[in-house]
Design a protein around this motif. Structure first.
Motif, PDB file in Angstrom:
ATOM      1  N   ALA A  10       0.821  -1.212   0.000  1.00  0.00           N
ATOM      2  CA  ALA A  10       0.000   0.000   0.000  1.00  0.00           C
ATOM      3  C   ALA A  10       0.855   1.262   0.000  1.00  0.00           C
ATOM      4  CB  ALA A  10      -0.942  -0.010   1.196  1.00  0.00           C
ATOM      5  N   GLY A  11       1.965   1.236   0.723  1.00  0.00           N
ATOM      6  CA  GLY A  11       2.822   2.412   0.775  1.00  0.00           C
ATOM      7  C   GLY A  11       3.409   2.775  -0.566  1.00  0.00           C
ATOM      8  N   THR A  12       3.664   1.761  -1.399  1.00  0.00           N
ATOM      9  CA  THR A  12       4.185   2.012  -2.748  1.00  0.00           C
ATOM     10  C   THR A  12       3.068   2.406  -3.700  1.00  0.00           C
ATOM     11  OG1 THR A  12       5.939   0.389  -2.390  1.00  0.00           O
ATOM     12  CG2 THR A  12       5.464   0.998  -4.671  1.00  0.00           C
ATOM     13  N   LEU A  13       1.898   1.769  -3.539  1.00  0.00           N
ATOM     14  CA  LEU A  13       0.791   2.012  -4.450  1.00  0.00           C
ATOM     15  C   LEU A  13       0.146   3.376  -4.245  1.00  0.00           C
ATOM     16  CD1 LEU A  13      -1.038  -1.436  -4.569  1.00  0.00           C
ATOM     17  CD2 LEU A  13       0.005  -0.215  -6.490  1.00  0.00           C
ATOM     18  N   ALA A  14       0.061   3.832  -3.019  1.00  0.00           N
ATOM     19  CA  ALA A  14      -0.675   5.068  -2.733  1.00  0.00           C
ATOM     20  C   ALA A  14      -0.207   6.247  -3.580  1.00  0.00           C
ATOM     21  CB  ALA A  14      -0.605   5.393  -1.246  1.00  0.00           C
TER      22      ALA A  14
END
Length: 541
Positions: A180-184
């Motif tokens: 999620a941290g990369t996708l956000a």
């Protein structure tokens, strides 16, 4: 009603499932019909026009044969997967030719320090060398950019594109949540800002930003997750099916016919028939078939519409059965419209590659002209030219060239209609004249206009008349964040049981590969398959 093809009597691979009507014989309709027929359904594919292909059409005149729609063959593994599901392969069905260069880029001429044309060759080494030559330090940055693009592409194929989103299970997978941290940032930052953080030279920014147009959007409007598109042209490469993209349509149609579907042209659907609505429940009625404009009723256990989704919802269903009524569309963003210019040209045009892109200096303003009010036809325009005669001698007479020019314009049917030999609406033909002069000037072909022997224009008004296209858009719903993945229209009606959707405005999105996936999503839903990835391929003997 005329019947172009009837392959009834051919064997199907599965037990009889019931009868299905598919509305539309573009690639999504033909692919859906093929998969359903292979599954055991008795399938009739109904096409309003006298030819199949939909947006991926063809036109012949004066010895020239033009594709009138898509002209890039990208995501080859999606085509392969579709054909593998039906026991064949892209290699068996198509003659695919790698393009070198993948495409050529012309930047708007400057009086001082003009940019030379740039040939973009696929392959990591060639792409990074090009970027490094143009902007020192950009090669290493591109290498990291393409690593990220490949990762995003793999994630999209395995987690997003083949998901029907009937549940959120795929989105809640721990392996995905850990990212999620990369996708956000990839979902909340625009593609343009993602590119501009890394590269300074305008040519490099435009090479990495222009694929947003293939998604029906602007690099300032689509999320940066779509930097994955650069994996396709810079890493994987660009192919051309000999004979043009119409050969892809023919190959998909062959599969439908092989498994027993019928393809019937001249059959315009006026209404999706249903049982009486039972009340305000989630599915208030059940599809029973279709009624054609000539009054003929065709009964079916399943109806799949691959027609323009706005037309399907607002014209083929009554208001009480519309999942996506007009008020829903009033808040949505269409893809750009298109001014298409088909040119048969006497003599060679070595200045143009198979694919050529022309980029304006006023890059952002070009997209604002298209997407922001008040809209206007950009002048000069960032545009695309396809010269298939560079690769395929069958599309033009010997000694001549075949040009397909696409100019993104506002999705506005009031721009008008095109025509043959300059007989389209004056605003359309004047814009085409400006584009021809622009190509002549920027690419160094001063006598281009005098050498044109065949000319046809197609404009947003034609997309409305020929394809029932919402607002005359060329591709479908733009891939903004709010119109991508789980936010895109689903592939089944919430109000009518037995009514499914496929095509460029439904899941998963725009383009021939996406339309093939949309057909597979219909099959997945019918099977009750809620996994996020593609269907397993049967073993080949």
């Amino acid at each position: 009603m005329s019947t172009a093809h009837d392959a009834s009597g051919h064997a199907r691979s599965g037990p009889e499932k019931g009868s299905a009507v598919v509305i539309g014989a573009g690639i999504a309709g033909l692919a859906t019909g093929a998969l359903l027929a292979a599954e055991g359904w008795s399938v009739r594919i109904l096409e309003a026009r006298e030819v199949v292909g939909g947006r991926a059409g063809t036109w012949e005149h004066g010895g020239f044969r033009f594709d009138t729609g898509p002209s890039w063959y990208l995501m080859p593994e999606v085509f392969d997967h579709f054909f593998h599901l039906l026991g064949t392969s892209a290699a068996e069905e198509l003659d695919l030719i790698p393009l070198d260069p993948a495409y050529r880029v012309y930047s708007q001429p400057r009086q001082s320090d003009p940019f030379p044309p740039t040939d973009v060759t696929s392959g990591r080494a060639a792409a990074t060398e090009l970027f490094e030559r143009i902007e020192p330090g950009a090669g290493a940055l591109l290498d990291a950019y393409l690593d990220s693009a490949a990762d995003a592409y793999d994630l999209s194929v395995n987690r997003f594109l083949y998901d029907t989103y009937e549940t959120t299970a795929g989105l809640r997978d721990p392996a995905l949540l850990r990212r999620a941290g990369t996708l956000a940032p990839l979902l909340t930052r625009s593609l343009a800002s993602h590119v501009e953080r890394r590269f300074t030279d305008p040519r490099l920014r435009q090479i990495l930003g222009y694929p947003a147009v293939f998604l029906g959007g602007s690099p300032y409007g689509v999320p940066s997750l779509y930097h994955l598109m650069s994996h396709l042209d810079l890493d994987e490469g660009v192919l051309y099916p000999r004979g043009g993209l119409t050969e892809v349509i023919r190959a998909v149609e062959r599969q439908a016919l092989r498994f027993g579907a019928s393809v019937e042209t001249g059959c315009e659907v006026a209404e999706i028939t249903t049982t009486d609505a039972a009340g305000p429940g989630r599915a208030a009625a059940t599809a029973t078939g279709v009624r054609l404009t000539d009054g003929l009723r065709i009964d079916a256990d399943l109806v799949v519409s691959t027609a323009d989704l706005h037309h399907t919802e607002t014209a083929l269903l009554p208001p009480k059965l519309q999942t996506y009524p007009q008020k829903w569309w009033d808040k949505r963003t269409p893809s750009p419209g298109a001014l298409l210019i088909l040119l048969g040209v006497d003599g060679a045009l070595p200045q143009l590659a198979h694919h050529t892109l022309l980029f304006t200096e006023q890059w952002r303003e070009n997209f604002e002209d298209i997407f922001q009010s008040p809209t206007r036809i950009p002048d000069p325009a960032s545009l695309y030219v396809c010269k298939p005669s560079a690769t395929d001698g069958a599309v033009a007479p010997t000694g001549s060239e075949n040009l397909f020019v696409l100019v993104p314009v506002p999705a506005d049917p009031s721009i008008g209609h095109g025509g043959v030999d300059g007989d389209g609406d004056p605003r359309v033909e004047a814009a085409a004249d400006r584009v021809i002069a622009q190509i002549a000037d920027w690419c160094g072909i001063p006598d281009l206009a005098e050498r044109i022997v065949v000319r046809r224009t197609i404009a947003p008004g034609d997309f409305v008349d020929d394809l029932h296209s919402w607002r005359g858009n060329a591709l479908g719903l733009a891939h903004t964040l709010g119109q991508s993945a789980m936010f895109r229209p689903r592939n089944a009606s919430r109000k009518v049981r037995g009514l499914s959707y496929a095509g460029g405005s439904a899941l998963p999105g725009i383009g021939l590969p996406m339309c093939l996936i949309s057909a597979e999503l219909v099959l997945k839903r019918l099977r009750g398959d809620r996994t996020p990835g593609p269907l397993p391929e049967p073993a080949r003997v």
